[in-house]
Design an enzyme around this catalytic site. Structure first.
Site, PDB file in Angstrom:
ATOM      1  N   ARG A 185     -79.945 -75.834 -17.753  1.00 50.54           N
ATOM      2  CA  ARG A 185     -80.418 -76.911 -16.885  1.00 50.54           C
ATOM      3  C   ARG A 185     -81.067 -76.426 -15.595  1.00 50.54           C
ATOM      4  O   ARG A 185     -81.637 -77.216 -14.851  1.00 50.54           O
ATOM      5  CB  ARG A 185     -79.243 -77.828 -16.543  1.00 50.54           C
ATOM      6  CG  ARG A 185     -78.209 -77.195 -15.621  1.00 50.54           C
ATOM      7  CD  ARG A 185     -77.057 -78.152 -15.386  1.00 50.54           C
ATOM      8  NE  ARG A 185     -76.186 -77.705 -14.310  1.00 50.54           N
ATOM      9  CZ  ARG A 185     -75.248 -78.467 -13.757  1.00 50.54           C
ATOM     10  NH1 ARG A 185     -75.081 -79.703 -14.185  1.00 50.54           N
ATOM     11  NH2 ARG A 185     -74.507 -78.007 -12.788  1.00 50.54           N
ATOM     12  N   GLU A 186     -80.983 -75.139 -15.316  1.00 47.78           N
ATOM     13  CA  GLU A 186     -81.472 -74.598 -14.046  1.00 47.78           C
ATOM     14  C   GLU A 186     -82.954 -74.239 -14.167  1.00 47.78           C
ATOM     15  O   GLU A 186     -83.350 -73.079 -14.153  1.00 47.78           O
ATOM     16  CB  GLU A 186     -80.605 -73.404 -13.641  1.00 47.78           C
ATOM     17  CG  GLU A 186     -79.151 -73.823 -13.422  1.00 47.78           C
ATOM     18  CD  GLU A 186     -78.169 -72.672 -13.265  1.00 47.78           C
ATOM     19  OE1 GLU A 186     -78.612 -71.504 -13.203  1.00 47.78           O
ATOM     20  OE2 GLU A 186     -76.956 -72.929 -13.226  1.00 47.78           O
ATOM     21  N   TYR A 359     -67.052 -68.797  -5.961  1.00 46.75           N
ATOM     22  CA  TYR A 359     -65.842 -69.078  -6.726  1.00 46.75           C
ATOM     23  C   TYR A 359     -65.631 -67.922  -7.691  1.00 46.75           C
ATOM     24  O   TYR A 359     -66.584 -67.213  -8.045  1.00 46.75           O
ATOM     25  CB  TYR A 359     -65.981 -70.389  -7.515  1.00 46.75           C
ATOM     26  CG  TYR A 359     -67.271 -70.484  -8.290  1.00 46.75           C
ATOM     27  CD1 TYR A 359     -67.440 -69.808  -9.496  1.00 46.75           C
ATOM     28  CD2 TYR A 359     -68.343 -71.227  -7.802  1.00 46.75           C
ATOM     29  CE1 TYR A 359     -68.622 -69.872 -10.195  1.00 46.75           C
ATOM     30  CE2 TYR A 359     -69.542 -71.291  -8.500  1.00 46.75           C
ATOM     31  CZ  TYR A 359     -69.671 -70.616  -9.695  1.00 46.75           C
ATOM     32  OH  TYR A 359     -70.862 -70.670 -10.385  1.00 46.75           O
ATOM     33  N   GLU A 382     -79.201 -67.404  -6.348  1.00 50.05           N
ATOM     34  CA  GLU A 382     -79.102 -68.853  -6.553  1.00 50.05           C
ATOM     35  C   GLU A 382     -80.175 -69.525  -5.712  1.00 50.05           C
ATOM     36  O   GLU A 382     -80.177 -69.405  -4.484  1.00 50.05           O
ATOM     37  CB  GLU A 382     -77.726 -69.368  -6.143  1.00 50.05           C
ATOM     38  CG  GLU A 382     -76.564 -68.796  -6.941  1.00 50.05           C
ATOM     39  CD  GLU A 382     -76.334 -69.533  -8.250  1.00 50.05           C
ATOM     40  OE1 GLU A 382     -77.091 -70.489  -8.530  1.00 50.05           O
ATOM     41  OE2 GLU A 382     -75.395 -69.159  -8.982  1.00 50.05           O
TER      42      GLU A 382
END
Length: 426
Positions: A185-186, A359, A382
């Site tokens: 989805r990125e 995380y 990111e």
């Protein structure tokens, strides 16, 4: 990025006519954690499959975004209010945004700009257009570009790798290795990878110093099955597409690598979006990337995997909060990229290890690249969302791809400088 869509992907209502998963009425909330109590509350919420955490940084004050279905919104808001977490709704109807994005992406010319061999950044390109662009580059710039298949996806799409050189014919140069799109989805990640390819090939004169002693090998779309599915069926599909059970398909490719596989921040539930697979390297896509990494043993100095979203430059480890022995070197290199982006565009990137900044996550390509493939400088980038939906609006694709290139170029220059000094010392 991290999410919990174990049930959403299978149970979210589907428009039978369009055969496209609907997110009608879903809201995107944004807020920050300001203390450890709030952080713990949010980490507990993230374990609830009803909530899709687009981001969940561990550093206080950084933005957190969550997608919530209509039926769960009241309870979610009450939990935030009880915990004194102030929030804003940045998208009142995510489903409407998805539909607008889908229609716009189908309206514009897909592949060509006016110049032969170019690719357009006014849309998110599909697999066939990406393939055609790579093949055209290999024909137009045959002395400097080679396109190969490193394997096939589950649905038998070729996994293309483009090798970019300066054409001098020198073998066994050092390598910069990149991939994008392991999370389907990125969409901005493959777009940014294509922009890097364009800069190195079509704008070679301006960037020839990056290819003097280094070859670049880029896999712009490592999960094409999932990527195509996210375009045609479910905008938020994250995984591969190989069936796991009669009800559940796909594995999170970035939890499928054989280094601390299945240990932390993964799921053994086949329907979960962070499902780590039936075994390490159960997916043909991750097997292909693994084999590519090992084929470059001793040559690959830098591995970069592009993801979204957030503004982060991350390095190992993901499976533990401890840091690798060479973390200072990697941190210094990453900060060169963050500084270049900040200077050029004003965008702030947060730099640090995956587990400490975002995380914990085990079984990822980042940790594997350092621990098993022995690539000394591995990194995840990111990319920002630049909007209220999951990926940047079409009008922002080229702007963000250019910004990403600024950071990658600065990092590459730092890598080249570092290993030139190392070679001279040796």
């Amino acid at each position: 990025m991290f999410l919990k869509l174990a049930v959403i992907a299978t149970l979210c209502c589907t428009n039978a006519l369009a055969n496209f998963t609907s997110y009608e009425g879903y809201k995107v909330y944004e807020f920050t954690a300001e203390n450890t109590t709030q952080q713990k509350t949010l980490e507990n919420l993230a374990q609830n499959n009803a909530y899709d955490f687009f981001t969940l940084p561990r550093i206080f004050g950084l933005p957190i975004r969550v997608l919530v279905a209509p039926a769960d919104q009241l309870q979610f808001q009450q939990t935030l209010e009880t915990s004194q977490i102030a929030y804003t709704t940045v998208n009142e109807n995510f489903g409407q945004s998805v539909e607008v994005e889908r229609k716009l992406n189908s309206m514009y010319p897909k592949q060509r700009n006016s110049a032969p061999g170019s690719i357009s950044f006014n849309v998110y390109q599909r697999y066939d257009a990406i393939t055609a662009y790579l093949e055209e580059l290999s024909k137009t710039y045959s002395s400097r570009v080679k396109v190969t298949s490193i394997g096939d996806s589950y649905e038998k799409r070729q996994l293309h790798a483009i090798t970019i050189t300066n054409g001098d014919g020198v073998a066994n140069k050092n390598v910069i290795l990149m991939d994008a799109g392991i999370h389907a989805r990125e969409w901005i990640a493959p777009a940014a990878a294509l922009y890097v390819i364009q800069q190195l090939v079509e704008n070679y004169e301006q960037n020839s110093h990056l290819l003097a002693n280094y070859d670049w090998i880029i896999v712009p779309l490592i999960n094409p099955d999932g990527y195509e599915y996210s375009h045609t069926r479910d905008r938020l599909w994250r995984k591969t597409r190989k069936p796991v059970t009669i009800f559940c398909d796909g594995t999170d490719g970035n939890r499928n690598f054989d280094f601390h596989w299945g240990e932390i921040a993964t799921s053994s539930h086949a329907c979960a979006s962070t499902f780590s697979g039936s075994s390490a390297f159960s997916e043909p896509e991750t097997q292909a990337l693994r084999d590519l990494m090992h084929s470059l043993s001793g040559r690959a100095k830098f591995y970069l995997s592009l993801h979204s979203f957030g503004n982060y430059l991350l390095y190992p480890w993901g499976y533990t909060s401890e840091l690798p022995e060479n973390w200072r070197d990697i941190d210094d290199i990453a900060r060169a990229g963050a500084t270049a982006i900040k200077t050029a565009t004003g965008t702030d990137y947060t730099v640090g290890s995956t587990s400490n900044v975002l995380y914990p996550a085990s079984g990822g390509s980042l940790d594997y690249a350092l621990a098993k493939a022995k690539i000394p400088v591995p990194m995840v980038m990111e990319l920002p969302s630049a909007g209220q939906q999951f990926d940047p609006p079409l009008s922002k694709i080229e702007e963000l791809a250019f910004e990403t290139w600024i950071g990658i170029k600065a990092i590459a220059e730092k890598i080249i400088e570092k290993y030139k000094l190392v070679d001279e010392e040796n």
